[in-house]
Every structure is written in structure tokens, then in C-alpha cells.
Write an enzyme that holds these catalytic residues in place. Structure first.
Site, PDB file in Angstrom:
ATOM      1  N   GLN A 188       0.807  -1.217   0.000  1.00 37.98           N
ATOM      2  CA  GLN A 188       0.000   0.000   0.000  1.00 37.98           C
ATOM      3  C   GLN A 188       0.841   1.269   0.000  1.00 37.98           C
ATOM      4  O   GLN A 188       0.284   2.371  -0.072  1.00 37.98           O
ATOM      5  CB  GLN A 188      -0.943   0.001   1.213  1.00 37.98           C
ATOM      6  N   ASN A 189       2.141   1.126   0.109  1.00 43.43           N
ATOM      7  CA  ASN A 189       3.005   2.307   0.013  1.00 43.43           C
ATOM      8  C   ASN A 189       3.069   2.733  -1.460  1.00 43.43           C
ATOM      9  O   ASN A 189       3.328   1.911  -2.337  1.00 43.43           O
ATOM     10  CB  ASN A 189       4.400   1.995   0.547  1.00 43.43           C
ATOM     11  N   LYS A 190       2.862   4.005  -1.721  1.00 40.25           N
ATOM     12  CA  LYS A 190       2.735   4.489  -3.097  1.00 40.25           C
ATOM     13  C   LYS A 190       4.059   4.942  -3.716  1.00 40.25           C
ATOM     14  O   LYS A 190       4.079   5.477  -4.829  1.00 40.25           O
ATOM     15  CB  LYS A 190       1.735   5.650  -3.144  1.00 40.25           C
TER      16      LYS A 190
END
Length: 207
Positions: A84-86
Site C-alpha cells: 500500500q506504500n505508493k
């Protein structure tokens, strides 16, 4: 033929233990590329976590600094490994490259565009992945790394913790511009579009 299992022994002598502790805490990761796994193991046994060696070379032109790897990144031994880290989606969008999950290709891509990665913290104690839970931190030697790589033109901080630490380490009047960018962490609940727009700032410094 049996092979002996490799083991890492922690000395019980307090003087030897103190010397070993000082060696690992005071020696920057980029000077220990072949000892990184041993260092990480040792610090884990001391209830500490450690950052990765920097990804940087003679052609790097911007340095992106995080705080210290999160739990998922430490498990996979990869920068920004949480799904979920962009971070990687933003980078690939900015350089107009097809997105990939392959970590080797990710590293090749940032090197292609002269982007360097590291963290401001060398080691610390932390529960979970929150920067607010960081305790007893030891700083990475950012200034020394920059002196060894004079092609770096700007520093970009991935989140407030990184920015705060960099200003403390380098000073507000450092010779290179230092920019605060919104954290790519899922814990920073800003839309992807807003993060992407703010991160476009790095394009001013890329060839």
C-alpha cells in the site's frame, strides 16, 4: 559430509560487547555492504532495527530520504515493500515507465533516472512501523555520503520525520536544497493524486 551450521556469537564480556556495539552503531551502512546481514542480525538481538545500505552511484543526481524501513520492508529487505506504500507507483508514473513489482527492475529504473535512496536513521528501537514509535535512534551519516557523491543536486524527504532529521543533521542553510514531500506511506491518508502532484517537484532536477 555434514556441514557445520554458521552461527553468530554475541560476546559476554562487557568490554567486548561494548566495543562490538559501538562498531555497529558508529559505522555507516554504506561502509559495511558485506556485513549488512550480520549487522541487522546483531541489532535485532539487541531489540533494534537497522536501515539498508544506500542505493546510489556516481551518476545519482537527487537523493530521496525516508526515515527507516517499515516492518514489511525489513521482512523483504526491500525499500518501500509494503503493497500500500505508493512510492514505487509515484516514481514510475513520474518517469513514464511501465510499473513493475520486480524489485531488481525497480532499482534499475531509479538508477536509470539518477535517483538515489537512503534513510536518515541508521538504527533505532521501534514497535510496528509508526515513526512516532521510534526511540533511541542513531543517525545515518548523510553529510559524508553527499560529500562522496558530489553530483547530487537536491535532497527530497519522504515525510515529516525524514525532513526534521535532515534539518537537524545538515542544518537549515545546507549547500543543497532540501524539500519536504508528503509521505508515500499508507498511514499518510492523502489521495494518490495529491501525493503525485507534490512529488512532481523532483522532475525539476532530473535529466
Amino acid at each position: 559430509m555434514q556441514t557445520k551450521e554458521a552461527r553468530f556469537f554475541i560476546p559476554k564480556n562487557p568490554i567486548a560487547l561494548a566495543n562490538l556495539n559501538n562498531f555497529f552503531l558508529q559505522t555507516p551502512s554504506f561502509q559495511l555492504p558485506h556485513l549488512q546481514e550480520i549487522k541487522s542480525l546483531y541489532l535485532m538481538m539487541q531489540n533494534r532495527i537497522s536501515s539498508f545500505p544506500p542505493i546510489i552511484d556516481a551518476h545519482s543526481e537527487i537523493l530521496i530520504l525516508g526515515s527507516i524501513p517499515g516492518v514489511k520492508s525489513l521482512e523483504k529487505q526491500q525499500y518501500y515493500a509494503h503493497p500500500q506504500n505508493k512510492f514505487w507507483k509515484i516514481i514510475f508514473e513520474l518517469v513514464s515507465e511501465p510499473f513493475t513489482e520486480d524489485y531488481t527492475q525497480r532499482i534499475q529504473t531509479i538508477k536509470k533516472y539518477h535517483i538515489a535512496l537512503w534513510d536518515v536513521i541508521d538504527s533505532c528501537e521501534r514497535k510496528g512501523s509508526l515513526d512516532s514509535e521510534i526511540r533511541n535512534e542513531e543517525a545515518n551519516q548523510i553529510a559524508e555520503l553527499l560529500e562522496q557523491h558530489p553530483n547530487i543536486k537536491a535532497i527530497f524527504c519522504n515525510g515529516g520525520k525524514s525532513y526534521k532529521n535532515v534539518q537537524k543533521l545538515l542544518g537549515k542553510d545546507y549547500k543543497l536544497p532540501i524539500f519536504l514531500l508528503p509521505s508515500t506511506s499508507p498511514l499518510h491518508t492523502v489521495s494518490f493524486e495529491k501525493k503525485l502532484e507534490d512529488w512532481k517537484r523532483i522532475l525539476e532536477f532530473l535529466v
